[in-house]
Design an enzyme around this catalytic site. Sequence first.
Site, short mmCIF file in Angstrom:
data_model
loop_
_atom_site.label_atom_id
_atom_site.label_comp_id
_atom_site.label_asym_id
_atom_site.label_seq_id
_atom_site.Cartn_x
_atom_site.Cartn_y
_atom_site.Cartn_z
N GLU A 40 58.95 2.65 45.62
CA GLU A 40 59.41 4.58 44.84
C GLU A 40 59.98 5.05 46.10
O GLU A 40 59.86 4.56 47.37
CB GLU A 40 57.68 5.01 44.88
N GLU A 58 49.73 2.28 44.75
CA GLU A 58 49.35 3.25 46.56
C GLU A 58 47.34 2.31 46.57
O GLU A 58 46.60 4.08 46.48
CB GLU A 58 49.53 4.78 46.37
C1 BG6 Z 1 53.56 8.91 44.64
C2 BG6 Z 1 53.38 7.51 43.14
O1 BG6 Z 1 52.87 9.06 45.36
O2 BG6 Z 1 54.36 9.08 44.92
C3 BG6 Z 1 53.70 8.33 42.06
O3 BG6 Z 1 52.60 6.57 43.43
C4 BG6 Z 1 54.46 10.22 42.63
O4 BG6 Z 1 52.54 8.21 41.51
C5 BG6 Z 1 55.15 9.94 43.77
O5 BG6 Z 1 54.75 10.62 41.91
C6 BG6 Z 1 55.46 10.52 44.25
O6 BG6 Z 1 55.16 12.33 44.40
P1 BG6 Z 1 55.03 13.65 43.40
O7 BG6 Z 1 53.84 14.34 44.00
O8 BG6 Z 1 56.31 13.83 44.02
O9 BG6 Z 1 55.02 13.83 42.00
#
Ligand code: BG6
Length: 482
Positions: A375, A190
Amino acid sequence: MWGGATAANQYEGGYDEGGRGLSTQDVRTAGSRTRKRTVTYLDGEGNLKEATRFEPMGPGAKGIIVPGRYYPGHQAVDFYHHYKEDIALFAEMGFRCFRMSVSWTRLFPKGTETEVNEDGIRFYTAVFEELKKYNIEPLVTLNHFDLPLYLANERNGWCDRETADLFTRFAETCFVRFRGLVRYWITFNEINCMLDWNKLGIRTDDPQEFHQALYHVFLASAQSVICGHRIDSGNMIGMMAAYGAMYPLDCDPDTYFNHLQCMHNMQWYCDVQCRGAYPAYKQKELERNGIVIRKQEGDEKILKDGTVDFIGFSYYFSVVSRAGVNVSMTGDQSHAVDNPYLKKNEWGWQIDPVGLRSVLNELYDRYQLPLWIVENGYGSIDTPEYDSEGNITAIHDPYRIAYLKAHIAEMKKAVELDGVDLIGYTPWGCIDLISAGTGEMKKRYGFIYVDMDDEGKGSLKRYRKDSFAWYQKVIASNGEEL
Ligand code: BG6
């Protein structure tokens, strides 16, 4: 390639084992939906302070661990001691690939060493060999929001150009020492939000310094790509951005133009890494704001030669923009405009599977590079069922299955109907881990439940949720059976 995704600072634990040094993520406390996580630090005068990731810390700030405070990343969910068991579970689900990050300070505890910490190499080699045993390809993120604390405290973090070179040395070590075990890499997680997560790594809100630091990150990425290709031309090295769908609120031309600018704020990171130069609109914006980036001869060539082989991105939600409001893809959506067509999860993230198809089209049209959804997922509170002795017997998570099903269905349309070259899908937090945004454990994404609470208490035992068997079927049928 079907699989799942994790990151060292949220998953690995063992923060003070095997010669590992401290990272900026090790001084982040736990938070919640309503209470933001903070960094604990000493200010320039030596006073103990805390700051959220949106608050500046000022010059001279040094991150420290306060005895007695809970820092969720220290133990995380202890992949460090559970990797064999976890990888066996991933294999049981049929994973073809597994995304994880290498902790910089496990290999270079302060970031400045010239010799690598061999204990760290041993740990990751064992992990990669375990994956190989099951024919699971690792997808390795070289940097997932962490920076050696020493570089933040004693040097000038990403504001120093030297950090880019130290990072490149770390990357080179990974390419050399893990050659033959790892083929797929991502430089920075990111990249469009990472400095927000790394306030200690820049410690200034001055736009000039912010852009200088970011420039060093781009250089570090490009230098690493060049180095990774030189070491093994078979390496596939990608970039990674937080990329969601963005809609203008209405057809007011000012709203639409503002929308384009918000899109540019997200896209320019991809432009630099995929096209090898700052786009004209960004250069003009920097000029308008009096920002002059300090460069060295040869830098242009580094950016040009260090373009990536694929685009990795995270996709969780979509946002709505309106005139005068700068929206972005950060997890904190408290100021976002509601989209009346969509529902939100408990953390205010708007669920939008069709948006994923749009984004796949957008990115592929713009760059014609292979895409990898590295992701995607549904963070939610899971409620296990217990037997009379207090043992967990089942975790029913139909909401997670529904979310993933809808997103995979749109992904299929993008591939089959729109011709998008999508090479992989690794949903986030395939095993429950610490939330990056809130530091909580209860915001769970996994197919595998980990028995641990928001204070780090629990047996750390792993349990299969209903989504485990569902995803196993999805993978076995290559996405036909949803
Ligand atoms: C992304 C990141 O922003 O979202 C992860 O790359 C992160 O590290 C994921 O865990 C989900 O966000 P959160 O705040 O729900 O953990």
